[in-house]
Scaffold this active site. Structure first.
Site, PDB file in Angstrom:
ATOM      1  N   PHE A  97      23.867  42.345 -50.734  1.00  0.00           N
ATOM      2  CA  PHE A  97      23.161  43.180 -49.762  1.00  0.00           C
ATOM      3  C   PHE A  97      23.056  44.579 -50.387  1.00  0.00           C
ATOM      4  CE2 PHE A  97      25.160  39.838 -47.275  1.00  0.00           C
ATOM      5  CZ  PHE A  97      24.169  39.458 -46.378  1.00  0.00           C
ATOM      6  N   PHE A 102      26.885  46.333 -50.513  1.00  0.00           N
ATOM      7  CA  PHE A 102      27.988  45.390 -50.716  1.00  0.00           C
ATOM      8  C   PHE A 102      27.463  44.000 -51.027  1.00  0.00           C
ATOM      9  CE2 PHE A 102      26.985  44.336 -46.363  1.00  0.00           C
ATOM     10  CZ  PHE A 102      27.377  43.021 -46.194  1.00  0.00           C
ATOM     11  N   GLU A 104      28.688  39.850 -50.331  1.00  0.00           N
ATOM     12  CA  GLU A 104      29.648  38.988 -49.632  1.00  0.00           C
ATOM     13  C   GLU A 104      30.021  37.809 -50.535  1.00  0.00           C
ATOM     14  OE1 GLU A 104      28.151  36.692 -46.386  1.00  0.00           O
ATOM     15  OE2 GLU A 104      30.128  35.994 -45.792  1.00  0.00           O
ATOM     16  N   ILE A 105      31.320  37.620 -50.712  1.00  0.00           N
ATOM     17  CA  ILE A 105      31.765  36.439 -51.451  1.00  0.00           C
ATOM     18  C   ILE A 105      31.939  35.329 -50.414  1.00  0.00           C
ATOM     19  CG2 ILE A 105      33.683  35.426 -52.748  1.00  0.00           C
ATOM     20  CD1 ILE A 105      33.913  38.135 -54.161  1.00  0.00           C
ATOM     21  N   VAL A 106      31.132  34.300 -50.542  1.00  0.00           N
ATOM     22  CA  VAL A 106      31.088  33.267 -49.511  1.00  0.00           C
ATOM     23  C   VAL A 106      32.077  32.139 -49.823  1.00  0.00           C
ATOM     24  CG1 VAL A 106      29.558  31.715 -48.239  1.00  0.00           C
ATOM     25  CG2 VAL A 106      28.648  33.850 -49.170  1.00  0.00           C
ATOM     26  N   CYS A 108      34.703  30.592 -53.066  1.00  0.00           N
ATOM     27  CA  CYS A 108      35.306  30.844 -54.380  1.00  0.00           C
ATOM     28  C   CYS A 108      36.289  29.711 -54.632  1.00  0.00           C
ATOM     29  CB  CYS A 108      36.021  32.190 -54.341  1.00  0.00           C
ATOM     30  SG  CYS A 108      37.114  32.469 -55.737  1.00  0.00           S
ATOM     31  N   VAL A 110      38.194  26.925 -57.860  1.00  0.00           N
ATOM     32  CA  VAL A 110      38.358  26.356 -59.206  1.00  0.00           C
ATOM     33  C   VAL A 110      38.914  24.950 -58.984  1.00  0.00           C
ATOM     34  CG1 VAL A 110      39.700  26.525 -61.361  1.00  0.00           C
ATOM     35  CG2 VAL A 110      38.737  28.602 -60.348  1.00  0.00           C
ATOM     36  N   LEU A 140      32.953  42.081 -50.084  1.00  0.00           N
ATOM     37  CA  LEU A 140      33.627  41.705 -48.832  1.00  0.00           C
ATOM     38  C   LEU A 140      33.786  40.198 -48.847  1.00  0.00           C
ATOM     39  CD1 LEU A 140      31.818  43.748 -46.007  1.00  0.00           C
ATOM     40  CD2 LEU A 140      34.042  44.222 -47.034  1.00  0.00           C
ATOM     41  N   ILE A 171      27.216  39.458 -42.190  1.00  0.00           N
ATOM     42  CA  ILE A 171      28.068  38.399 -42.745  1.00  0.00           C
ATOM     43  C   ILE A 171      28.712  37.604 -41.609  1.00  0.00           C
ATOM     44  CG2 ILE A 171      28.500  39.608 -44.933  1.00  0.00           C
ATOM     45  CD1 ILE A 171      31.267  40.306 -43.940  1.00  0.00           C
ATOM     46  N   TYR A 174      34.474  34.169 -40.150  1.00  0.00           N
ATOM     47  CA  TYR A 174      35.113  32.846 -40.229  1.00  0.00           C
ATOM     48  C   TYR A 174      36.424  32.871 -39.451  1.00  0.00           C
ATOM     49  CZ  TYR A 174      31.806  31.858 -43.985  1.00  0.00           C
ATOM     50  OH  TYR A 174      30.666  31.657 -44.701  1.00  0.00           O
TER      51      TYR A 174
HETATM   52  N1  ACO Z   1      47.772  32.084 -53.400  1.00  0.00           N
HETATM   53  C1  ACO Z   1      48.443  33.055 -54.073  1.00  0.00           C
HETATM   54  N2  ACO Z   1      48.250  33.330 -55.367  1.00  0.00           N
HETATM   55  C2  ACO Z   1      47.362  32.580 -56.032  1.00  0.00           C
HETATM   56  C3  ACO Z   1      46.632  31.560 -55.442  1.00  0.00           C
HETATM   57  C4  ACO Z   1      46.853  31.306 -54.041  1.00  0.00           C
HETATM   58  N3  ACO Z   1      46.219  30.380 -53.391  1.00  0.00           N
HETATM   59  N4  ACO Z   1      45.845  31.000 -56.376  1.00  0.00           N
HETATM   60  C5  ACO Z   1      46.062  31.653 -57.508  1.00  0.00           C
HETATM   61  N5  ACO Z   1      46.971  32.606 -57.290  1.00  0.00           N
HETATM   62  C6  ACO Z   1      47.488  33.564 -58.223  1.00  0.00           C
HETATM   63  C7  ACO Z   1      47.936  32.959 -59.548  1.00  0.00           C
HETATM   64  O1  ACO Z   1      49.285  32.537 -59.512  1.00  0.00           O
HETATM   65  C8  ACO Z   1      47.735  34.119 -60.490  1.00  0.00           C
HETATM   66  O2  ACO Z   1      48.788  35.035 -60.373  1.00  0.00           O
HETATM   67  P1  ACO Z   1      49.491  35.687 -61.698  1.00  0.00           P
HETATM   68  O3  ACO Z   1      48.392  36.319 -62.478  1.00  0.00           O
HETATM   69  O4  ACO Z   1      50.448  36.669 -61.121  1.00  0.00           O
HETATM   70  O5  ACO Z   1      50.127  34.540 -62.399  1.00  0.00           O
HETATM   71  C9  ACO Z   1      46.495  34.789 -59.932  1.00  0.00           C
HETATM   72  O6  ACO Z   1      46.410  34.422 -58.577  1.00  0.00           O
HETATM   73  C10 ACO Z   1      45.225  34.363 -60.625  1.00  0.00           C
HETATM   74  O7  ACO Z   1      45.302  33.033 -60.976  1.00  0.00           O
HETATM   75  P2  ACO Z   1      44.139  32.329 -61.730  1.00  0.00           P
HETATM   76  O8  ACO Z   1      44.714  31.250 -62.596  1.00  0.00           O
HETATM   77  O9  ACO Z   1      43.260  33.312 -62.380  1.00  0.00           O
HETATM   78  O10 ACO Z   1      43.325  31.683 -60.502  1.00  0.00           O
HETATM   79  P3  ACO Z   1      42.860  30.175 -60.346  1.00  0.00           P
HETATM   80  O11 ACO Z   1      42.067  29.747 -61.523  1.00  0.00           O
HETATM   81  O12 ACO Z   1      44.008  29.323 -59.975  1.00  0.00           O
HETATM   82  O13 ACO Z   1      41.874  30.320 -59.099  1.00  0.00           O
HETATM   83  C11 ACO Z   1      41.625  30.107 -56.728  1.00  0.00           C
HETATM   84  C12 ACO Z   1      42.320  30.831 -57.868  1.00  0.00           C
HETATM   85  C13 ACO Z   1      40.128  30.246 -56.866  1.00  0.00           C
HETATM   86  C14 ACO Z   1      42.056  30.698 -55.415  1.00  0.00           C
HETATM   87  C15 ACO Z   1      42.035  28.608 -56.836  1.00  0.00           C
HETATM   88  O14 ACO Z   1      43.415  28.516 -56.685  1.00  0.00           O
HETATM   89  C16 ACO Z   1      41.366  27.705 -55.815  1.00  0.00           C
HETATM   90  O15 ACO Z   1      40.280  27.216 -56.037  1.00  0.00           O
HETATM   91  N6  ACO Z   1      42.028  27.485 -54.691  1.00  0.00           N
HETATM   92  C17 ACO Z   1      41.525  26.555 -53.663  1.00  0.00           C
HETATM   93  C18 ACO Z   1      40.282  27.068 -53.005  1.00  0.00           C
HETATM   94  C19 ACO Z   1      40.507  28.378 -52.293  1.00  0.00           C
HETATM   95  O16 ACO Z   1      41.475  28.535 -51.601  1.00  0.00           O
HETATM   96  N7  ACO Z   1      39.544  29.304 -52.447  1.00  0.00           N
HETATM   97  C20 ACO Z   1      39.507  30.564 -51.761  1.00  0.00           C
HETATM   98  C21 ACO Z   1      39.105  30.360 -50.357  1.00  0.00           C
HETATM   99  S1  ACO Z   1      38.559  31.827 -49.593  1.00  0.00           S
HETATM  100  C22 ACO Z   1      36.962  31.999 -50.044  1.00  0.00           C
HETATM  101  O17 ACO Z   1      36.443  31.152 -50.702  1.00  0.00           O
HETATM  102  C23 ACO Z   1      36.211  33.215 -49.645  1.00  0.00           C
END
Ligand code: ACO
Length: 366
Positions: A97, A102, A104-106, A108, A110, A140, A171, A174
């Site tokens: 936007f 800003f 919006e991250i919808v 995210c 891995v 946001l 936005i 949720y």
């Molecule tokens: N809670 C707390 N810490 C976390 C989490 C979590 N769920 N996931 C990763 N971290 C920490 C890691 O331990 C790391 O910390 P460090 O650097 O101190 O060791 C740091 O965050 C970054 O880790 P990465 O390896 O870069 O992240 P990763 O590749 O694991 O991706 C993500 C993180 C995207 C959250 C992944 O765990 C995932 O896909 N989770 C399931 C889906 C999810 O919950 N997505 C977010 C929903 S909210 C939204 O989408 C707007």
């Protein structure tokens, strides 16, 4: 925003190091894709979008699949895809936007077998660089309860500074999720940040080592005290400056060499004032052995105003400190040999106090 992604993972280096390495080797790719109604998207773009939809649907089971599909394929949304060996293993779906300032991250996510390898961090850093290039400096997101930790480490905060009017109605709210904000600093190259910090750390370590080496150096011991000097300026102690010592205003009197313009004139003047002082009579000449037979047994380094006068005439005082040291030694000898109740002892105190006051005046006026 120079916060959490600065966290370095101990001795193994930065969290995103592996991802950066794999990207350099061509194993990982980061691409921004979006659907379009204006022109037909390429097959590659569509495959990437479907791959993203699958990762999001798998990793965000509480989100309806249709909803994920709709947003990922919505032309107003873009996605940063993380592609490993031609397979989408993660990504961030976002909507910019620009007028409201800003994005919006919808979604995210891995893939579960690729998590905690630093991919999520590197992904977010790419997204930050991308937004800075497009002039948008605020993110946001409604973060899932379990993802708050991850977002915090990427620099997101629960305190939102963006004015509500900028995002309310734009936005989607949720349920059960927490609104978080991340402010970007346009001066920071986020994908390079961990390397910059590592270099800064190395430079700092070298500087600290250099300083420690100079502090640890063993300096030759001071010999002046054996020669009867009672006190020396702190700044003349070998190594003290290198150890970080700085003179206070009280020390200034003792650090005067360089500030006294004509040293000989000053010591001559001070010596003349000492000799004509009313309490100087016990110090005018060397102590007479006939008057005090044991004096030279007790006092190993005798000194008196006559001897000091000769040294002044012969320009032996190469610093004001040396002159001060001799006068103080003279007074110290007197107090060592005589009882505090004696007139001699009192004279030493009065004369020394007068002398030090005059020194301060002289130094203060240079
Ligand atoms: N809670 C707390 N810490 C976390 C989490 C979590 N769920 N996931 C990763 N971290 C920490 C890691 O331990 C790391 O910390 P460090 O650097 O101190 O060791 C740091 O965050 C970054 O880790 P990465 O390896 O870069 O992240 P990763 O590749 O694991 O991706 C993500 C993180 C995207 C959250 C992944 O765990 C995932 O896909 N989770 C399931 C889906 C999810 O919950 N997505 C977010 C929903 S909210 C939204 O989408 C707007």
């Amino acid at each position: 925003m120079v916060g959490p992604q600065m966290t370095l993972s101990g001795a193994s280096g930065a969290r995103d190091e592996q991802a950066r390495h794999e990207q350099r080797q061509g194993i990982l790719q980061f691409v921004v894709v979006s659907n379009s109604i204006v022109e037909r998207p390429s097959e590659e773009t569509l495959i990437t979008l479907i791959g993203l939809k699958n990762v999001f649907a798998h990793q965000l089971p509480r989100m309806p699949r249709e909803y994920i599909t709709r947003l990922v394929l919505c032309p107003k949304h873009r996605s940063l895809a993380l592609v490993k060996n031609k397979t989408v293993i993660g990504g961030i779906c976002f909507r910019m936007f620009p007028r409201q300032g800003f994005s919006e991250i919808v979604f995210c996510a891995v893939s579960s077998n690729e998590q905690v390898k630093g991919y999520g961090t590197h992904l977010m850093n790419h997204l930050k660089d991308y937004h800075i290039r497009h002039g948008v400096h605020t993110f946001l997101t409604y973060a899932d309860e379990f993802a708050i930790g991850y977002f915090k480490k990427q620099g997101f905060r629960k305190e939102v500074h963006l004015a509500k009017t900028n995002y309310l109605g734009f936005i989607k709210d949720y349920e059960g999720a927490t609104l978080m904000e991340c402010q970007l600093n346009s001066k920071i190259p986020y994908t390079e940040l961990s390397v910059v910090i590592r270099h800064q750390k190395e430079v700092l370590k070298k500087l600290i080592k250099q300083q420690q080496d100079s502090i640890r150096r063993v300096q030759p011991g001071l010999t002046c005290f054996k020669q009867g000097v009672r006190q020396i300026p702190i700044g003349t102690i070998p190594g003290i400056w290198e150890a970080g010592w700085k003179p206070s205003s009280n020390d200034r009197v003792m650090e005067v060499d360089s500030s006294v313009s004509d040293l000989n004139t000053v010591v001559k003047q001070l010596h003349s004032e000492l000799t004509s002082h009313s309490s100087a009579w016990p110090f005018q000449t060397p102590v007479d052995k006939a008057v005090a037979p044991d004096y030279y047994t007790f006092i190993k380094y005798p000194i008196d105003l006559q001897t000091i006068g000769s040294k002044v005439s012969m320009r032996q005082y190469t610093s004001l400190q040396l002159f001060i040291a001799d006068v103080q030694r003279m007074c110290f000898n007197c107090r060592s040999y005589n009882d505090p109740a004696t007139e001699y002892y009192q004279c030493a105190n009065v004369l020394e106090a007068f002398f030090m006051a005059r020194v301060r005046e002289v130094v203060g006026s240079t």
